[in-house]
Write an enzyme that holds these catalytic residues in place. Structure first.
Site, PDB file in Angstrom:
ATOM      1  N   ARG A 289       0.863  -1.181   0.000  1.00 42.19           N
ATOM      2  CA  ARG A 289       0.000   0.000   0.000  1.00 42.19           C
ATOM      3  C   ARG A 289       0.902   1.234   0.000  1.00 42.19           C
ATOM      4  O   ARG A 289       1.478   1.595   1.019  1.00 42.19           O
ATOM      5  CB  ARG A 289      -0.922  -0.027   1.226  1.00 42.19           C
ATOM      6  CG  ARG A 289      -1.621   1.299   1.494  1.00 42.19           C
ATOM      7  CD  ARG A 289      -2.675   1.196   2.561  1.00 42.19           C
ATOM      8  NE  ARG A 289      -2.230   0.646   3.824  1.00 42.19           N
ATOM      9  CZ  ARG A 289      -1.587   1.340   4.770  1.00 42.19           C
ATOM     10  NH1 ARG A 289      -1.274   2.593   4.586  1.00 42.19           N
ATOM     11  NH2 ARG A 289      -1.249   0.754   5.907  1.00 42.19           N
ATOM     12  N   HIS A 293      -3.654   4.223   4.819  1.00 42.66           N
ATOM     13  CA  HIS A 293      -4.700   3.215   4.978  1.00 42.66           C
ATOM     14  C   HIS A 293      -6.038   3.776   4.518  1.00 42.66           C
ATOM     15  O   HIS A 293      -6.754   3.159   3.735  1.00 42.66           O
ATOM     16  CB  HIS A 293      -4.773   2.791   6.450  1.00 42.66           C
ATOM     17  CG  HIS A 293      -5.870   1.825   6.737  1.00 42.66           C
ATOM     18  ND1 HIS A 293      -5.844   0.514   6.317  1.00 42.66           N
ATOM     19  CD2 HIS A 293      -7.046   1.976   7.401  1.00 42.66           C
ATOM     20  CE1 HIS A 293      -6.948  -0.102   6.710  1.00 42.66           C
ATOM     21  NE2 HIS A 293      -7.696   0.769   7.350  1.00 42.66           N
ATOM     22  N   TYR A 302       4.369   5.595  11.162  1.00 43.70           N
ATOM     23  CA  TYR A 302       4.770   4.216  11.461  1.00 43.70           C
ATOM     24  C   TYR A 302       5.641   3.558  10.387  1.00 43.70           C
ATOM     25  O   TYR A 302       6.042   2.411  10.545  1.00 43.70           O
ATOM     26  CB  TYR A 302       3.528   3.344  11.709  1.00 43.70           C
ATOM     27  CG  TYR A 302       2.473   3.383  10.614  1.00 43.70           C
ATOM     28  CD1 TYR A 302       2.598   2.617   9.456  1.00 43.70           C
ATOM     29  CD2 TYR A 302       1.341   4.177  10.753  1.00 43.70           C
ATOM     30  CE1 TYR A 302       1.634   2.643   8.472  1.00 43.70           C
ATOM     31  CE2 TYR A 302       0.359   4.213   9.771  1.00 43.70           C
ATOM     32  CZ  TYR A 302       0.512   3.442   8.629  1.00 43.70           C
ATOM     33  OH  TYR A 302      -0.458   3.478   7.646  1.00 43.70           O
TER      34      TYR A 302
END
Length: 396
Positions: A289, A293, A302
């Site tokens: 990805r 998200h 992160y």
């Protein structure tokens, strides 16, 4: 009929993410085109599916490339519209186009798909209009499309919930006698889509139990994009998804999710087996990805930019363009025509989104049950009375 090979299960050693190459899918991964678009030689992993790829025509390749580009542009417009306040939310598929287009194109019209909420590429291949997707995320429609008309279920926000729905539907197909008849126009299968994070849900594992025991005509398609929101793979599982299928009694395959040819071939083989009565298959599309998200997420919290850059080199559109060019299947004029079509699509979806009529407030109470329901009717009346009070107040 393509025989899907069994894959031996082995326990992987947990290695901190900083010490491993997360772009390496390992020797079991089915791949036909590398990151530059070069067609690879046959390997033990890809040989069972090579005939499917070799049967594709240059026009098939150009058509797949077109789908990849248009799906990416639709996704980019969805993201931009949300940032401009036109949509409530948008879950981007950036980087996962090949996984979705390859899987979607392998389906027949009578097959049924159960998506999560990121499967815009599969929706495109199933005939869902872009405006229908935008209406859902704009909040002006109760669902967006009719699942029964397009054999594509509504998006499922509850993680993993669609897996049980898909398994039950597949078992229903068995009982309807549309599996294993030998009639290509009749035999059908189900595909269920989820992400790597969804594999940790109870619904996911329960669905695999039922699918295995019932020998259901089901293909479980896991898009392993390396991150379940902010959790990397090594915090999600110790055995990769494709190997876990063995424990439920059916095959699992890992495919390069950025290689649309490989995804198409593997998915076609799995669907053919499911329709013929050979039972379920789990496909793990090893991908990434590239974006957040959803538009409510900040991936810089992160993961590193360097990690994203490494995966960007394996971009599915760049890869397919390289393949077409090296084979002489497409030229600059073709690529320019696809880019123009993408621009036209962008104008179309933006205009449509901004001109969608606002639904009446009471519509939220409609189409909840097939027949009128006294509790819902009472709540609707109370809501309308409450709203009318504001109009009375404003008139004073």
């Amino acid at each position: 009929m393509t025989q899907i090979p069994d894959v031996a299960v082995h326990h992987e050693t947990v290695v901190p993410q900083a010490q491993q190459d997360i772009t390496d899918g390992g020797p079991d991964m089915v791949q036909f085109v590398d990151g530059e678009g070069t067609r690879l030689e046959r390997t033990p992993a890809n040989t069972p599916y090579a005939d499917i790829v070799e049967a594709l025509t240059p026009e098939d390749g150009r058509s797949m490339y077109r789908d990849l580009v248009l799906v990416r542009r639709l996704d980019a417009e969805g993201h931009a519209l949300q940032r401009q306040g036109e949509l409530g939310l948008w879950p981007s598929l950036l980087g996962q186009e090949a996984a979705q287009v390859g899987a979607g194109r392998a389906m027949r019209s009578q097959d049924f798909a159960f998506p999560g909420y990121r499967e815009h590429g599969v929706a495109w291949c199933r005939g869902i209009e872009p405006e229908q997707l935008l209406a859902l995320f704009r909040g002006v429609d109760n669902g967006g499309w009719s699942p029964s008309e397009l054999n594509y279920h509504l998006y499922t926000i509850v993680i993993g919930n669609q897996m049980l729905h898909a398994t039950g539907y597949a078992m229903g197909m068995q009982r309807d006698g549309v599996v294993g008849t030998g009639d290509e126009e009749r035999d059908a299968a189900v595909m269920a889509f989820t992400g790597d994070g969804g594999t940790a849900q109870g619904d996911f594992n329960e669905s695999l139990v039922f699918a295995g025991v019932a020998n259901a005509p089901l293909v479980i398609f896991v898009q392993n994009n390396q991150w379940a929101i902010s959790e990397p793979n090594y915090k999600q599982f110790r055995v990769p998804p494709y190997q876990r299928a063995q424990g439920f009694g059916f095959p699992g395959i890992r495919v390069d999710g950025n290689d649309v040819l490989a995804v198409y071939a593997v998915t076609k083989a799995a669907l053919d087996n499911a329709r013929s009565g050979q039972g379920p298959t789990l496909i793990e599309a090893f991908t990434y990805r590239l974006g957040a998200h959803t538009t409510s997420d900040d991936p810089t919290k992160y993961r590193s930019a360097a990690e994203v850059d490494i995966w960007r080199e394996k971009d599915p559109i760049k890869r397919m363009r390289g393949f077409l060019s090296q084979k002489g299947y497409a030229d600059d004029a073709f690529y320019a025509s696809v880019d123009r079509e993408a621009d036209e699509l962008a104008v179309r979806v933006r205009t449509a989104c901004q001109n969608m009529p606002e639904p009446s407030q009471e519509r939220m109470f409609d189409e909840i049950y097939v027949d009128p329901h006294p509790v819902v009717e009472r709540e609707k009346a109370q809501f309308l009375e409450y709203q009318a009070g504001f109009e009375t107040e404003g008139a004073r």
